[in-house]
Motif scaffolding. Structure first.
Motif, mmCIF file in Angstrom:
data_model
loop_
_atom_site.group_PDB
_atom_site.id
_atom_site.type_symbol
_atom_site.label_atom_id
_atom_site.label_comp_id
_atom_site.label_asym_id
_atom_site.label_seq_id
_atom_site.Cartn_x
_atom_site.Cartn_y
_atom_site.Cartn_z
ATOM 1 N N MET A 34 -95.418 27.383 81.492
ATOM 2 C CA MET A 34 -94.602 26.715 80.523
ATOM 3 C C MET A 34 -95.345 25.675 79.853
ATOM 4 O O MET A 34 -94.968 25.492 78.735
ATOM 5 N N SER A 35 -95.972 24.924 80.866
ATOM 6 C CA SER A 35 -96.551 23.719 80.297
ATOM 7 C C SER A 35 -98.143 23.949 79.873
ATOM 8 O O SER A 35 -98.693 25.220 80.128
ATOM 9 N N THR A 36 -98.804 23.064 79.099
ATOM 10 C CA THR A 36 -100.177 23.308 78.757
ATOM 11 C C THR A 36 -101.135 22.783 79.755
ATOM 12 O O THR A 36 -102.382 22.691 79.557
ATOM 13 N N SER A 37 -100.389 22.237 80.831
ATOM 14 C CA SER A 37 -101.397 21.485 81.876
ATOM 15 C C SER A 37 -102.046 22.526 82.727
ATOM 16 O O SER A 37 -101.497 23.702 83.195
ATOM 17 N N ASN A 38 -103.030 22.167 83.236
ATOM 18 C CA ASN A 38 -103.853 23.141 84.068
ATOM 19 C C ASN A 38 -103.277 23.486 85.500
ATOM 20 O O ASN A 38 -102.845 22.355 86.175
ATOM 21 N N PRO A 39 -102.717 24.696 85.751
ATOM 22 C CA PRO A 39 -102.018 24.742 87.182
ATOM 23 C C PRO A 39 -102.725 24.481 88.276
ATOM 24 O O PRO A 39 -102.104 24.022 89.334
ATOM 25 N N LEU A 40 -103.949 24.398 88.375
ATOM 26 C CA LEU A 40 -104.731 23.807 89.529
ATOM 27 C C LEU A 40 -104.327 22.393 89.785
ATOM 28 O O LEU A 40 -104.513 21.826 90.812
ATOM 29 N N GLY A 41 -103.980 21.468 88.747
ATOM 30 C CA GLY A 41 -103.807 20.063 88.634
ATOM 31 C C GLY A 41 -102.387 19.829 89.041
ATOM 32 O O GLY A 41 -101.687 18.894 89.060
ATOM 33 N N LEU A 42 -101.421 21.132 89.034
ATOM 34 C CA LEU A 42 -99.991 20.830 89.298
ATOM 35 C C LEU A 42 -99.630 21.565 90.805
ATOM 36 O O LEU A 42 -99.761 22.746 90.951
ATOM 37 N N THR A 43 -99.393 20.583 91.601
ATOM 38 C CA THR A 43 -98.862 21.024 92.855
ATOM 39 C C THR A 43 -97.889 21.921 92.967
ATOM 40 O O THR A 43 -97.891 23.102 93.658
ATOM 41 N N ARG A 44 -96.932 22.010 92.167
ATOM 42 C CA ARG A 44 -95.749 22.875 92.188
ATOM 43 C C ARG A 44 -96.188 24.192 92.011
ATOM 44 O O ARG A 44 -95.344 25.308 92.148
ATOM 45 N N GLU A 45 -97.354 24.663 91.280
ATOM 46 C CA GLU A 45 -97.700 25.606 90.801
ATOM 47 C C GLU A 45 -98.500 26.539 91.808
ATOM 48 O O GLU A 45 -98.907 27.705 91.814
ATOM 49 N N HIS A 46 -99.003 25.786 92.971
ATOM 50 C CA HIS A 46 -99.981 26.377 93.944
ATOM 51 C C HIS A 46 -99.093 27.348 94.825
ATOM 52 O O HIS A 46 -99.917 28.468 94.962
ATOM 53 N N PRO A 47 -98.040 27.350 95.165
ATOM 54 C CA PRO A 47 -97.582 28.611 95.983
ATOM 55 C C PRO A 47 -97.472 29.815 94.968
ATOM 56 O O PRO A 47 -97.985 30.740 95.725
#
Length: 77
Positions: A34-47
């Motif tokens: 949903m965000s334009t932020s890189n998912p590797l930089g977002l801990t909540r996306e790691h799982p």
């Protein structure tokens, strides 16, 4: 919303929970966020990213190792 391709930089088993499994260079998964932020930089996306590797390749990636040292992240849309 953004589309991302997460690919393995180099062959390794260091990012896997089970050290008998191996990530091979070139393996990849695609996801949207949903965000334009890189998912590797977002801990909540790691799982979620780890689950994508499990679903596609049957490899149990440790979410705590989902970072730039093992993976490349490319925005594709």
């Amino acid at each position: 919303m953004a589309l991302w391709k997460i690919s393995v930089k180099n062959s390794t088993n260091a990012a896997c929970k089970n050290k008998r499994q191996k990530l091979e260079r070139g393996m990849f998964v695609e996801t949207s966020t949903m965000s334009t932020s890189n998912p590797l930089g977002l801990t909540r996306e790691h799982p979620m990213l780890a689950q994508l590797f499990m679903s596609k390749y049957g490899i149990d990636v440790d979410p705590s190792h989902m970072n730039y040292s093992y993976f490349n992240c490319e925005r594709i849309g």
